[in-house]
Design a protein around this motif. Structure first.
Motif, PDB file in Angstrom:
ATOM      1  N   LEU A  83       0.804  -1.233   0.000  1.00  0.00           N
ATOM      2  CA  LEU A  83       0.000   0.000   0.000  1.00  0.00           C
ATOM      3  C   LEU A  83       0.832   1.277   0.000  1.00  0.00           C
ATOM      4  N   GLY A  84       2.107   1.188   0.278  1.00  0.00           N
ATOM      5  CA  GLY A  84       2.940   2.388   0.263  1.00  0.00           C
ATOM      6  C   GLY A  84       3.434   2.770   1.644  1.00  0.00           C
ATOM      7  N   ASP A  85       4.278   3.821   1.646  1.00  0.00           N
ATOM      8  CA  ASP A  85       5.020   4.167   2.860  1.00  0.00           C
ATOM      9  C   ASP A  85       4.125   4.576   4.022  1.00  0.00           C
ATOM     10  N   ILE A  86       3.165   5.451   3.751  1.00  0.00           N
ATOM     11  CA  ILE A  86       2.391   6.001   4.883  1.00  0.00           C
ATOM     12  C   ILE A  86       1.528   4.916   5.541  1.00  0.00           C
ATOM     13  N   PHE A  87       0.975   4.030   4.719  1.00  0.00           N
ATOM     14  CA  PHE A  87       0.174   2.949   5.298  1.00  0.00           C
ATOM     15  C   PHE A  87       1.074   1.927   6.005  1.00  0.00           C
ATOM     16  N   GLY A  88       2.270   1.751   5.432  1.00  0.00           N
ATOM     17  CA  GLY A  88       3.247   0.887   6.101  1.00  0.00           C
ATOM     18  C   GLY A  88       3.580   1.445   7.470  1.00  0.00           C
ATOM     19  N   PHE A  89       3.699   2.777   7.521  1.00  0.00           N
ATOM     20  CA  PHE A  89       3.991   3.407   8.811  1.00  0.00           C
ATOM     21  C   PHE A  89       2.837   3.182   9.788  1.00  0.00           C
ATOM     22  N   ILE A  90       1.594   3.414   9.313  1.00  0.00           N
ATOM     23  CA  ILE A  90       0.439   3.279  10.220  1.00  0.00           C
ATOM     24  C   ILE A  90       0.352   1.837  10.753  1.00  0.00           C
ATOM     25  N   ALA A  91       0.510   0.884   9.836  1.00  0.00           N
ATOM     26  CA  ALA A  91       0.431  -0.524  10.275  1.00  0.00           C
ATOM     27  C   ALA A  91       1.556  -0.840  11.257  1.00  0.00           C
ATOM     28  N   GLY A  92       2.767  -0.369  10.925  1.00  0.00           N
ATOM     29  CA  GLY A  92       3.913  -0.628  11.798  1.00  0.00           C
ATOM     30  C   GLY A  92       3.751   0.055  13.142  1.00  0.00           C
ATOM     31  N   TRP A  93       3.238   1.278  13.108  1.00  0.00           N
ATOM     32  CA  TRP A  93       3.057   2.048  14.338  1.00  0.00           C
ATOM     33  C   TRP A  93       1.994   1.382  15.231  1.00  0.00           C
ATOM     34  N   ALA A  94       0.926   0.843  14.603  1.00  0.00           N
ATOM     35  CA  ALA A  94      -0.102   0.122  15.375  1.00  0.00           C
ATOM     36  C   ALA A  94       0.491  -1.158  15.966  1.00  0.00           C
ATOM     37  N   VAL A  95       1.345  -1.821  15.182  1.00  0.00           N
ATOM     38  CA  VAL A  95       1.993  -3.036  15.693  1.00  0.00           C
ATOM     39  C   VAL A  95       2.915  -2.678  16.861  1.00  0.00           C
ATOM     40  N   LEU A  96       3.581  -1.526  16.724  1.00  0.00           N
ATOM     41  CA  LEU A  96       4.473  -1.091  17.811  1.00  0.00           C
ATOM     42  C   LEU A  96       3.669  -0.864  19.094  1.00  0.00           C
ATOM     43  N   LEU A  97       2.468  -0.280  18.943  1.00  0.00           N
ATOM     44  CA  LEU A  97       1.601  -0.096  20.111  1.00  0.00           C
ATOM     45  C   LEU A  97       1.301  -1.457  20.730  1.00  0.00           C
ATOM     46  N   ASP A  98       0.991  -2.421  19.850  1.00  0.00           N
ATOM     47  CA  ASP A  98       0.674  -3.759  20.357  1.00  0.00           C
ATOM     48  C   ASP A  98       1.864  -4.402  21.053  1.00  0.00           C
ATOM     49  N   PHE A  99       3.037  -4.183  20.492  1.00  0.00           N
ATOM     50  CA  PHE A  99       4.219  -4.783  21.117  1.00  0.00           C
ATOM     51  C   PHE A  99       4.500  -4.164  22.491  1.00  0.00           C
ATOM     52  N   THR A 100       4.298  -2.844  22.598  1.00  0.00           N
ATOM     53  CA  THR A 100       4.543  -2.232  23.913  1.00  0.00           C
ATOM     54  C   THR A 100       3.482  -2.711  24.915  1.00  0.00           C
ATOM     55  N   ILE A 101       2.236  -2.842  24.437  1.00  0.00           N
ATOM     56  CA  ILE A 101       1.186  -3.371  25.303  1.00  0.00           C
ATOM     57  C   ILE A 101       1.501  -4.828  25.662  1.00  0.00           C
ATOM     58  N   ASP A 102       1.999  -5.542  24.659  1.00  0.00           N
ATOM     59  CA  ASP A 102       2.408  -6.934  24.846  1.00  0.00           C
ATOM     60  C   ASP A 102       3.352  -7.042  26.050  1.00  0.00           C
ATOM     61  N   VAL A 103       4.323  -6.136  26.085  1.00  0.00           N
ATOM     62  CA  VAL A 103       5.319  -6.148  27.170  1.00  0.00           C
ATOM     63  C   VAL A 103       4.600  -6.006  28.511  1.00  0.00           C
ATOM     64  N   THR A 104       3.733  -4.996  28.617  1.00  0.00           N
ATOM     65  CA  THR A 104       3.102  -4.696  29.904  1.00  0.00           C
ATOM     66  C   THR A 104       2.021  -5.715  30.247  1.00  0.00           C
ATOM     67  N   LEU A 105       1.156  -5.999  29.289  1.00  0.00           N
ATOM     68  CA  LEU A 105       0.019  -6.887  29.537  1.00  0.00           C
ATOM     69  C   LEU A 105       0.487  -8.270  29.988  1.00  0.00           C
ATOM     70  N   PHE A 106       1.509  -8.790  29.294  1.00  0.00           N
ATOM     71  CA  PHE A 106       1.952 -10.139  29.630  1.00  0.00           C
ATOM     72  C   PHE A 106       2.785 -10.171  30.905  1.00  0.00           C
ATOM     73  N   ALA A 107       3.549  -9.102  31.159  1.00  0.00           N
ATOM     74  CA  ALA A 107       4.265  -9.035  32.444  1.00  0.00           C
ATOM     75  C   ALA A 107       3.245  -8.946  33.578  1.00  0.00           C
ATOM     76  N   TRP A 108       2.193  -8.162  33.356  1.00  0.00           N
ATOM     77  CA  TRP A 108       1.120  -7.982  34.353  1.00  0.00           C
ATOM     78  C   TRP A 108       0.451  -9.328  34.660  1.00  0.00           C
ATOM     79  N   THR A 109       0.040 -10.035  33.607  1.00  0.00           N
ATOM     80  CA  THR A 109      -0.659 -11.308  33.833  1.00  0.00           C
ATOM     81  C   THR A 109       0.305 -12.402  34.297  1.00  0.00           C
ATOM     82  N   CYS A 110       1.576 -12.253  33.942  1.00  0.00           N
ATOM     83  CA  CYS A 110       2.583 -13.190  34.476  1.00  0.00           C
ATOM     84  C   CYS A 110       2.566 -13.105  36.001  1.00  0.00           C
TER      85      CYS A 110
END
Lengths: 539, 199
Positions: A83-110
């Motif tokens: 889809l191009g650079d800007i959509f790549g950024f949005i998708a990547g940025w949303a994934v980055l949000l998920d990864f940071t949440i991943d860190v906290t959410l899973f440490a929390w439930t651990c």
């Protein structure tokens, strides 16, 4: 002749590839089950089924894309290319949000799972201890990642194998000794949720299926990725789907071995112990396992520990994933080169690790604040409908996943049309043959279904998650502002895309992946296409 | 604890289905079809196993195989092959066939002793044998037949240390006449050339 550059060793076997994905996705049911039971009550299995159907479509899309483009980068790379650079950024940025949440959410439930064995870690009883241990885990994992120590594929493989066996045993013993079909039907009948709660449950159920792209992130280290990844992805999809559907049905139709009572001493069904109880929601699988006749006595001892280890690995994969995605985005000029900087001694992307672990700690602070400072409860109740810390983390997780997956479906459709020449070792079924710019292409109907499915979950998330609909879009807007500033400063197209030689890149990707037969096929396709175009030109 | 175990036929069937489906999925995943390259590699591996069932390492005053012994031992250990270290002393026609040749016999003891040491260190069973013969190549071929050898390992001989004749006559004759595979190792005389250049 210059020395060849060092490359990642292709040592990840089929089980290794599966366990990379499983250590991420497999942990999700440990988090998602309690949340969905609390939200969707008697329709928990329906919520998981709907999310599961969408997840199967997502899984098939990832399988096709990862087998066609076996590079590290995952969804962000596919969207950038499709889809191009800007959509790549949005998708990547949303994934980055998920990864940071991943860190906290899973440490929390651990920590929640550990609290089953160590009561001092229970969040509602000792919020500061819970907060401190979670923070300690995040900081500790960040330091380990900076030093360059991370769990090995072998360790992942062992933990995943233990978990697959344990979860299968829980389900088999549970269905064998404690399942009552009439109770399941009764629960579904009398405890059917409101449409709002069904939507809430469905949007939370999707978090049980997040993380499939871990397999594609290990693609560059996987043996014969174009052949192996489809198998490991499909196996992961089926395994997780079986577990999610089986757990939700078992929980609703289980006659508890141990009688469960509420605070007033009234007997309750198993699923009724989750609503309004963050402590229980955070360790649902351990609680369920402990209710299984015979096996429960053993499971009560080791399932919390196994769950905690798997969740810790998953938290770690969030740190690893966020730093590597940021690195990949930086190399594609979607993020500043700062995120490519590696530690001079440890050779790890220390800046990325520090930056995104910092975001994860901010999320932890926001999630823990009401329990640490009761005065904030009123504020949170006013704006966020009494959401707990776990709810907050789950809200954002669902938002990030639904956003990035929506773009992945669009990218799949775009790549089918823009890049029909790349050989696809695995192809999503049900395609419509069409001609695009003189080339035969196949339009993926399943991707359209998947897109509408995941987009509806995104709408559910925005509709039912008060924090998610504020914090999620805010994260995207913040990122887009930073992206515009960065691209303008670098004199790069802000809304458009950089010129890239995708043909040369694809040849390199297939050669580096060791998929020589596919590389030959791709080159032959390109030559044939060029010849056709040349013949069609007026002489 | 109130043990109210309830076995329902539907629950039992579901439990069985879960066990079977998880098992089937994982089995299917772990058994992908072999690629062309993997098939070729498997074929070669089978051939190597057949090739190295019985190995003879040949030493003689004209064949310096010392540097090949470690390789032979590694190969024998990996493939669990039978290993024979053979020292061939060529007796000139001016002497009787069983004439005493103390210097050559002493050299044989050294070479075979070193071979045994390498083999023992690597936990490989090694037989040693010294033969006296009029023609080295004929004796080696004869013993290879007797032993039903699958592989002959030879070192090399730099005659006069000039580059034009790197292999001795005996080595060339053995390579030409042997009915099994022959591995000839030419010792590097110039160090790690490319590595040094890069350094």
């Amino acid at each position: 002749m210059p020395a060849s550059k060092p490359e990642l060793r292709r040592s990840v076997t089929p089980w290794g590839s599966f366990s990379w994905g499983y250590s991420d996705v497999g942990a999700d049911i440990f988090v998602g089950l309690g949340l969905v039971l609390a939200a969707a009550a008697g329709a928990t299995n329906v919520a998981f089924l709907f999310a599961g159907i969408v997840y199967v479509c997502i899984g098939l899309a990832y399988t096709e894309l990862a087998a066609t483009y076996p590079v590290a980068g995952g969804g962000q790379y596919f969207v950038l290319r499709g889809l191009g650079d800007i959509f790549g950024f949005i998708a990547g940025w949303a994934v980055l949000l998920d990864f940071t949440i991943d860190v906290t959410l899973f440490a929390w439930t651990c920590v929640d799972y550990m609290s089953q064995l160590i009561p001092a870690f229970t969040g509602s009883l000792h919020p500061w201890v819970h907060f401190g241990v979670t923070l300690g885990l995040i900081v500790g994992l960040a330091l380990l990642n900076v030093i360059g120590v991370r769990e090995s594929t072998a360790f992942n493989g062992i933990v995943s194998a233990l978990d697959v066996v344990s979860e299968s045993l829980i389900l088999c013993f549970g269905f064998l000794f404690a399942f009552r079909p009439e109770l399941l039907l009764h629960t579904m009948h009398v405890s059917w949720p409101s449409p709002y709660h069904l939507m809430l449950g469905t949007s939370l159920a999707i978090i049980s299926f997040v993380g499939l792209e871990s397999i594609s992130q290990a693609a560059q280290e996987t043996q014969r990725p174009a052949s192996i990844i489809p198998r490991t992805s499909i196996s992961l999809i089926l395994t997780i789907l079986i577990f999610a559907l089986a757990y939700s049905n078992l929980a609703l139709g289980m006659q508890p071995w141990h009688p469960i009572h509420d605070a007033a001493g009234h007997p309750m069904q198993f699923w009724q112990i989750f609503p309004n109880n963050g402590d229980n929601q955070g360790k649902a699988v351990a609680l369920l396992a402990a209710q299984i006749p015979y096996f429960g006595a053993i499971a009560a001892l080791y399932v919390p520990l196994l769950g905690a280890v798997l969740l810790l690995i998953s938290s770690n994969s969030g740190i690893f994933g966020s730093s590597r995605i940021a690195y990949a985005m930086s190399r594609s000029n979607l993020l500043p080169s700062l995120f490519q900087r590696v530690h001079p001694k440890f050779r790890t992307p220390a800046v990325s690790i520090a930056a995104f672990c910092g975001v994860a700690i901010l999320e932890l602070l926001f999630a823990s604040f009401p329990s640490l400072y009761p005065g904030a409860m009123t504020l949170y109740a006013h704006f966020f409908r009494h959401e707990t810390g776990l709810d907050f983390l789950a809200d954002l997780y669902a938002f990030g996943a639904a956003t990035s997956y929506s773009f992945v479906f669009l990218a799949l459709i775009a790549l089918r049309l823009n890049d029909p020449l790349s050989p696809r070792k695995f192809k999503i079924p049900f395609n419509l043959p069409i001609m695009v710019k003189g080339e035969r292409a196949e339009f993926p109907l399943v991707a359209v279904i998947g897109f509408f499915g995941i987009f509806s979950i995104l709408v559910f998330t925005l509709f039912t998650h008060p924090i998610g609909r504020v914090a999620g879009p805010s994260w995207l807007v913040l990122g887009l502002v930073a992206y515009f500033i960065y691209r303008r400063r670098r004199n790069l197209p802000v809304l458009g895309s950089e010129q890239r030689n995708w043909r040369a890149q694809q040849t390199d990707i297939l050669r580096d992946a060791g998929e020589l037969e596919l590389m030959d096929e791709y080159i032959a396709n390109v030559k044939a296409s060029d010849a056709r175009k040349a013949a069609a030109l007026p002489q | 604890m109130n043990a109210s175990v309830h076995v329902d036929p539907i629950g039992a069937v579901v439990a069985l289905l879960i066990a079977c489906s998880i098992g089937a999925v994982l089995y299917w995943m772990l058994h992908p079809p072999e690629s062309q390259v993997q098939k070729m590699a498997a074929q070669t591996t089978r051939e190597v196993k057949q090739m190295v069932g019985s190995i003879i390492v040949v030493f003689s005053p004209e064949i310096n195989s010392r540097h090949m012994m470690a390789l032979a031992v590694k190969l024998a250990r990996g493939e669990r092959s039978e290993l024979l270290a053979l020292y061939v002393i060529e007796v000139p026609r001016t002497l009787p066939p069983d004439a005493e040749m103390p210097d050559e016999e002493r050299a044989a003891l050294d070479a075979l002793g070193a071979a045994e040491t390498i083999a023992n260190e690597n936990n490989v069973n090694l037989r040693t044998e010294t033969v006296k013969t009029r023609a080295t190549s004929e004796a080696v071929i004869e013993i290879a037949k007797r032993e039903k050898a699958d592989l002959l390992i030879l070192g090399s001989y730099l005659e006069g240390k000039y580059a034009g004749a790197r292999l001795g006559t005996a080595i060339q004759e053995i390579a030409a006449d042997a009915k099994c595979d022959v591995l000839i190792g030419v010792e590097g005389k110039h160090g790690k050339l490319f590595g040094e250049e890069l350094a």
